[in-house]
Design an enzyme around this catalytic site. Sequence first.
Site, PDB file in Angstrom:
ATOM      1  N   SER A  31       5.186  -3.918 -10.301  1.00  0.00           N
ATOM      2  CA  SER A  31       4.930  -5.413 -10.414  1.00  0.00           C
ATOM      3  C   SER A  31       3.560  -5.926 -10.280  1.00  0.00           C
ATOM      4  CB  SER A  31       5.792  -5.934  -8.762  1.00  0.00           C
ATOM      5  OG  SER A  31       4.754  -5.707  -7.683  1.00  0.00           O
ATOM      6  N   LYS A  72       0.672  -8.316  -3.810  1.00  0.00           N
ATOM      7  CA  LYS A  72       0.963  -9.457  -4.831  1.00  0.00           C
ATOM      8  C   LYS A  72      -0.275 -10.436  -4.695  1.00  0.00           C
ATOM      9  CE  LYS A  72       5.254  -8.251  -5.043  1.00  0.00           C
ATOM     10  NZ  LYS A  72       5.488  -7.309  -5.879  1.00  0.00           N
TER      11      LYS A  72
END
Length: 135
Positions: A31, A72
């Site tokens: 990701s 993230k």
Amino acid sequence: MAGLAAVVAALVLLVVLLRRRYVVARVRGHSMSPTFRDGERVVATRRRQYRVGDVIVFRARTGAKDVAWRIKRIAAVAGDPVPAWLAADHPVVPAGRVVVTGDNTGHSQDSRQLGYIELAGVAGAVPHRPAPEGT
């Protein structure tokens, strides 16, 4: 013997202090590719404030027994307009929360699925690495 006990006590105190300031996490998945690779270890430093663009390490409160750290990039902080790609009931990000996204959005479970991330669950920020071009 007393000298050894003092050294051990000092080392234990040092470890406790370092763990309050830093957290080591392993990147899992793709990701955050190409910024971070699967399996790479990162060191996050606790901060008082976070900014858009910071890469953070956090635990999301999903209700499941999710104990793995997530990594993230912050897309919006409290008071910022909610990004158009995030379905939300508020026009701005609420206090004490951030919106996060992966650099590789096609392979990222982020605020689109997790919603707002509570700052209380943020362990720290990874030293700055800019987002890849086009993200």
